[in-house]
Design a protein around this motif. Structure first.
Motif, PDB file in Angstrom:
ATOM      1  N   UNK A   1       0.846  -1.178   0.000  1.00 33.69           N
ATOM      2  CA  UNK A   1       0.000   0.000   0.000  1.00 33.69           C
ATOM      3  C   UNK A   1       0.893   1.244   0.000  1.00 33.69           C
ATOM      4  N   UNK A   2       0.381   2.268  -0.641  1.00 31.23           N
ATOM      5  CA  UNK A   2       1.129   3.512  -0.755  1.00 31.23           C
ATOM      6  C   UNK A   2       0.211   4.698  -0.545  1.00 31.23           C
ATOM      7  N   UNK A   3       0.815   5.869  -0.347  1.00 31.68           N
ATOM      8  CA  UNK A   3       0.037   7.102  -0.276  1.00 31.68           C
ATOM      9  C   UNK A   3      -0.766   7.215  -1.566  1.00 31.68           C
ATOM     10  N   UNK A   4      -2.033   7.556  -1.420  1.00 29.12           N
ATOM     11  CA  UNK A   4      -2.933   7.669  -2.569  1.00 29.12           C
ATOM     12  C   UNK A   4      -3.827   6.457  -2.760  1.00 29.12           C
ATOM     13  N   UNK A   5      -3.428   5.316  -2.207  1.00 33.72           N
ATOM     14  CA  UNK A   5      -4.265   4.112  -2.271  1.00 33.72           C
ATOM     15  C   UNK A   5      -5.413   4.225  -1.275  1.00 33.72           C
ATOM     16  N   UNK A   6      -6.513   3.562  -1.589  1.00 36.47           N
ATOM     17  CA  UNK A   6      -7.591   3.460  -0.613  1.00 36.47           C
ATOM     18  C   UNK A   6      -7.271   2.322   0.351  1.00 36.47           C
ATOM     19  N   UNK A   7      -7.422   2.605   1.622  1.00 38.46           N
ATOM     20  CA  UNK A   7      -7.122   1.611   2.656  1.00 38.46           C
ATOM     21  C   UNK A   7      -8.131   0.472   2.586  1.00 38.46           C
ATOM     22  N   UNK A   8      -7.666  -0.758   2.709  1.00 32.30           N
ATOM     23  CA  UNK A   8      -8.597  -1.889   2.733  1.00 32.30           C
ATOM     24  C   UNK A   8      -9.415  -1.873   4.020  1.00 32.30           C
ATOM     25  N   UNK A   9     -10.669  -2.225   3.914  1.00 33.77           N
ATOM     26  CA  UNK A   9     -11.507  -2.283   5.115  1.00 33.77           C
ATOM     27  C   UNK A   9     -11.102  -3.497   5.955  1.00 33.77           C
ATOM     28  N   UNK A  10     -11.265  -3.349   7.251  1.00 28.17           N
ATOM     29  CA  UNK A  10     -11.002  -4.459   8.163  1.00 28.17           C
ATOM     30  C   UNK A  10     -11.835  -4.267   9.419  1.00 28.17           C
ATOM     31  N   UNK A  11     -12.018  -5.354  10.147  1.00 29.65           N
ATOM     32  CA  UNK A  11     -12.660  -5.333  11.463  1.00 29.65           C
ATOM     33  C   UNK A  11     -11.763  -6.078  12.426  1.00 29.65           C
ATOM     34  N   UNK A  12     -11.447  -5.433  13.548  1.00 32.52           N
ATOM     35  CA  UNK A  12     -10.658  -6.064  14.601  1.00 32.52           C
ATOM     36  C   UNK A  12     -11.284  -5.723  15.941  1.00 32.52           C
TER      37      UNK A  12
END
Length: 151
Positions: A1-12
């Motif tokens: 992942x890099x700046x500009x990418x959309x963060x993947x969703x997660x649940x913790x």
């Protein structure tokens, strides 16, 4: 992942067993502060600094979160031991390191994540991404400088 990418969703789950889902925090900035392992000195200082500056993060509409591969009972005992009451400490225990893997910062040979700060904007896009040497305490001044410069 890099700046500009959309963060993947997660649940913790956090140290209290409450589910935290990244997508539910849309509309706020989110600081994912990855630390290798609970009960270590640099990791403790890293999480205590987030706790200390929690209200300052709120002024910038930022939700800081601490993440490591430690299981929930360990995170709870550690939070209680450190006196952490505002900061959520998320357990990336099972599947082991899955969220760290999603962000490309899991150290397979060690079984834990890199030490990293990842700032996600209100729309879910990564706007700051920095990996630190394992023994180095991340400097929050750079996060606050970045937040001030992007206002």
């Amino acid at each position: 992942m890099n700046v500009g990418d959309f963060a993947p969703n997660f649940s913790l789950k956090d140290q209290d067993g409450q589910v935290v889902e990244l997508a539910s925090l849309r509309g706020k900035k989110v600081l994912l502060s990855f630390h290798p392992l609970a009960w270590t000195s640099v990791c403790a200082k890293q999480m205590l600094s987030l706790e200390q500056w929690f209200e300052e993060f709120e002024k910038f509409n930022v939700v800081p979160l601490g993440l490591s591969v430690d299981p929930i009972p360990s995170k709870k005992a550690w939070a209680d031991n450190l006196g952490i009451s505002k900061l959520k400490l998320l357990s990336d225990f099972w599947p082991h390191g899955n969220v760290a893997k999603l962000f490309g910062i899991f150290r397979e040979k060690d079984g834990f994540s890199e030490r990293a700060n990842i700032l996600i904007d209100e729309k879910g896009k990564i706007v700051f991404f920095k990996v630190y040497p394992i023994k180095e305490l991340p400097n929050l001044d750079e996060i606050f400088a970045f937040l001030k410069s992007s206002e």
